[in-house]
Write a protein that holds these residues in place. Structure first.
Motif, PDB file in Angstrom:
ATOM      1  N   VAL A   1       0.786  -1.144  -0.066  1.00 31.49           N
ATOM      2  CA  VAL A   1       0.014  -0.042  -0.015  1.00 31.49           C
ATOM      3  C   VAL A   1       1.028   1.214   0.027  1.00 31.49           C
ATOM      4  N   VAL A   2       0.759   2.231  -0.985  1.00 32.78           N
ATOM      5  CA  VAL A   2       1.549   3.372  -1.239  1.00 32.78           C
ATOM      6  C   VAL A   2       0.856   4.502  -0.510  1.00 32.78           C
ATOM      7  N   PHE A   3       1.748   5.183   0.423  1.00 29.55           N
ATOM      8  CA  PHE A   3       1.253   6.456   0.844  1.00 29.55           C
ATOM      9  C   PHE A   3       0.767   7.297   0.074  1.00 29.55           C
ATOM     10  N   GLY A   4      -0.631   8.124   0.127  1.00 30.85           N
ATOM     11  CA  GLY A   4      -1.007   8.846  -0.966  1.00 30.85           C
ATOM     12  C   GLY A   4      -2.113   8.251  -1.793  1.00 30.85           C
ATOM     13  N   PHE A   5      -2.341   6.831  -1.706  1.00 31.84           N
ATOM     14  CA  PHE A   5      -3.271   6.318  -2.336  1.00 31.84           C
ATOM     15  C   PHE A   5      -4.125   5.325  -1.190  1.00 31.84           C
ATOM     16  N   LEU A   6      -3.909   5.737  -0.113  1.00 29.64           N
ATOM     17  CA  LEU A   6      -4.624   4.916   0.944  1.00 29.64           C
ATOM     18  C   LEU A   6      -6.101   4.791   0.831  1.00 29.64           C
ATOM     19  N   GLY A   7      -6.871   5.696   0.427  1.00 33.02           N
ATOM     20  CA  GLY A   7      -8.345   5.515   0.485  1.00 33.02           C
ATOM     21  C   GLY A   7      -8.630   4.553  -0.535  1.00 33.02           C
ATOM     22  N   GLN A   8      -7.955   4.426  -1.638  1.00 33.26           N
ATOM     23  CA  GLN A   8      -8.337   3.430  -2.821  1.00 33.26           C
ATOM     24  C   GLN A   8      -7.728   2.085  -2.162  1.00 33.26           C
ATOM     25  N   GLU A   9      -6.547   2.103  -1.898  1.00 30.16           N
ATOM     26  CA  GLU A   9      -6.010   0.697  -1.713  1.00 30.16           C
ATOM     27  C   GLU A   9      -6.482   0.133  -0.138  1.00 30.16           C
ATOM     28  N   LEU A  10      -6.617   0.853   0.796  1.00 26.80           N
ATOM     29  CA  LEU A  10      -7.320   0.156   1.988  1.00 26.80           C
ATOM     30  C   LEU A  10      -8.710  -0.214   2.046  1.00 26.80           C
ATOM     31  N   GLY A  11      -9.619   0.357   1.167  1.00 28.93           N
ATOM     32  CA  GLY A  11     -10.984  -0.004   0.931  1.00 28.93           C
ATOM     33  C   GLY A  11     -10.791  -1.429   0.277  1.00 28.93           C
ATOM     34  N   HIS A  12      -9.949  -1.566  -0.820  1.00 30.83           N
ATOM     35  CA  HIS A  12     -10.001  -2.696  -1.415  1.00 30.83           C
ATOM     36  C   HIS A  12      -9.440  -4.145  -0.436  1.00 30.83           C
ATOM     37  N   LEU A  13      -8.266  -3.546   0.001  1.00 37.41           N
ATOM     38  CA  LEU A  13      -7.652  -4.402   1.170  1.00 37.41           C
ATOM     39  C   LEU A  13      -8.914  -4.990   2.095  1.00 37.41           C
ATOM     40  N   LEU A  14      -9.482  -4.180   2.768  1.00 33.78           N
ATOM     41  CA  LEU A  14     -10.606  -4.422   3.707  1.00 33.78           C
ATOM     42  C   LEU A  14     -11.550  -5.372   2.974  1.00 33.78           C
ATOM     43  N   ARG A  15     -12.199  -5.248   1.741  1.00 36.46           N
ATOM     44  CA  ARG A  15     -13.054  -5.887   1.175  1.00 36.46           C
ATOM     45  C   ARG A  15     -12.532  -7.148   0.649  1.00 36.46           C
ATOM     46  N   ARG A  16     -11.334  -7.223   0.525  1.00 39.42           N
ATOM     47  CA  ARG A  16     -10.674  -8.760   0.466  1.00 39.42           C
ATOM     48  C   ARG A  16     -10.634  -9.473   1.451  1.00 39.42           C
ATOM     49  N   ALA A  17     -10.675  -8.726   2.629  1.00 44.79           N
ATOM     50  CA  ALA A  17     -10.556  -9.456   3.840  1.00 44.79           C
ATOM     51  C   ALA A  17     -11.929  -9.956   4.371  1.00 44.79           C
ATOM     52  N   GLY A  18     -12.921  -9.494   3.623  1.00 46.41           N
ATOM     53  CA  GLY A  18     -14.483  -9.783   3.868  1.00 46.41           C
ATOM     54  C   GLY A  18     -15.003  -8.755   4.940  1.00 46.41           C
ATOM     55  N   LEU A  19     -14.287  -7.562   5.168  1.00 49.54           N
ATOM     56  CA  LEU A  19     -14.940  -6.584   5.952  1.00 49.54           C
ATOM     57  C   LEU A  19     -15.676  -5.450   5.389  1.00 49.54           C
ATOM     58  N   LEU A  20     -16.607  -4.638   5.749  1.00 51.67           N
ATOM     59  CA  LEU A  20     -17.149  -3.769   5.230  1.00 51.67           C
ATOM     60  C   LEU A  20     -16.487  -2.602   5.321  1.00 51.67           C
ATOM     61  N   ALA A  21     -15.750  -2.033   4.150  1.00 50.79           N
ATOM     62  CA  ALA A  21     -14.972  -0.969   4.220  1.00 50.79           C
ATOM     63  C   ALA A  21     -15.464   0.289   4.423  1.00 50.79           C
ATOM     64  N   ASP A  22     -16.698   0.495   4.107  1.00 48.98           N
ATOM     65  CA  ASP A  22     -17.195   2.092   4.539  1.00 48.98           C
ATOM     66  C   ASP A  22     -17.260   1.979   6.105  1.00 48.98           C
ATOM     67  N   SER A  23     -17.521   0.948   6.692  1.00 46.54           N
ATOM     68  CA  SER A  23     -17.681   1.334   8.266  1.00 46.54           C
ATOM     69  C   SER A  23     -16.578   1.245   9.174  1.00 46.54           C
ATOM     70  N   PHE A  24     -15.254   0.988   8.268  1.00 42.13           N
ATOM     71  CA  PHE A  24     -14.179   1.156   9.134  1.00 42.13           C
ATOM     72  C   PHE A  24     -13.245   2.072   8.461  1.00 42.13           C
ATOM     73  N   LEU A  25     -13.232   2.802   7.482  1.00 40.99           N
ATOM     74  CA  LEU A  25     -12.145   3.670   6.953  1.00 40.99           C
ATOM     75  C   LEU A  25     -12.734   5.207   7.139  1.00 40.99           C
ATOM     76  N   PRO A  26     -11.896   5.723   7.523  1.00 41.19           N
ATOM     77  CA  PRO A  26     -12.201   7.394   7.858  1.00 41.19           C
ATOM     78  C   PRO A  26     -12.246   7.918   6.250  1.00 41.19           C
ATOM     79  N   LYS A  27     -12.405   9.083   6.137  1.00 43.02           N
ATOM     80  CA  LYS A  27     -12.465   9.893   4.786  1.00 43.02           C
ATOM     81  C   LYS A  27     -11.021  10.370   4.623  1.00 43.02           C
ATOM     82  N   PHE A  28     -10.421   9.903   3.468  1.00 43.68           N
ATOM     83  CA  PHE A  28      -9.076  10.212   3.339  1.00 43.68           C
ATOM     84  C   PHE A  28      -9.097  11.446   2.245  1.00 43.68           C
ATOM     85  N   THR A  29      -7.858  12.318   2.448  1.00 44.19           N
ATOM     86  CA  THR A  29      -7.811  13.533   1.409  1.00 44.19           C
ATOM     87  C   THR A  29      -6.621  13.172   0.565  1.00 44.19           C
TER      88      THR A  29
END
Length: 165
Positions: free
Chosen positions: A90-118
């Motif tokens: 996961v590359v810094f600066g792309f956390l919003g995109q990459e962490l959402g994908h990672l959480l979905r792959r782990a079977g977690l609801l990404a929207d409920s875990f991720l803060p808003k990234f800028t």
């Protein structure tokens, strides 16, 4: 049964068979950041006693790889990407995109875990700051930094790094 306290061990303390077994049972995620941005961040946080960014960079280069702080030590020497087969980088600066994908792959609801990234604002700010700090360096310092981080620059997707020039 009472919980037994097991002392923490570094990965390097295990033999290769134990390492492979242990690492094979985990999802391995590596978070990386452009080495030049890591230097800027360390300088801004007052990690050195230097009054200018240029003198801070000179101190970093003088420390060498073996005496470098973990804050600016090349990532390849810290995370051993040739030894450890990471599942995600996961590359810094792309956390919003990459962490959402990672959480979905782990079977977690990404929207409920991720803060808003800028991310786009962060990328723009670091791009501007990087150019300003980079312009303070001598051509020799730029060349030495590129050499100092050469393995990071070839191992990770930092194609837009100012050190690639």
């Amino acid at each position: 049964y009472p919980h037994q306290q097991v002392p923490e061990r570094q990965l390097s303390e295990f033999n290769l068979t134990e390492m492979k077994t242990m690492l094979g049972s985990y999802t391995k995620v590596l978070f990386v950041r452009d080495p030049f941005q890591r230097l800027i961040s360390a300088f801004m946080q007052g990690m050195g006693s230097s009054s200018s960014f240029s003198s801070f960079v000179q101190d970093v280069l003088a420390s060498g790889h073996h005496n470098a702080s973990k804050t600016w030590k090349p990532l390849v020497s810290l995370c051993r990407p040739c030894l450890v087969q990471y599942d995600y980088v996961v590359v810094f600066g792309f956390l919003g995109q990459e962490l959402g994908h990672l959480l979905r792959r782990a079977g977690l609801l990404a929207d409920s875990f991720l803060p808003k990234f800028t991310d786009s604002e962060v990328r723009w700010t670091y791009s501007w700051l990087s150019e300003q700090m980079f312009s303070e360096l001598s051509p020799q310092q730029k060349k030495q930094l590129s050499h100092f981080y050469r393995w990071d620059l070839s191992a990770f997707p930092f194609s837009s790094s100012l050190l690639m020039g």
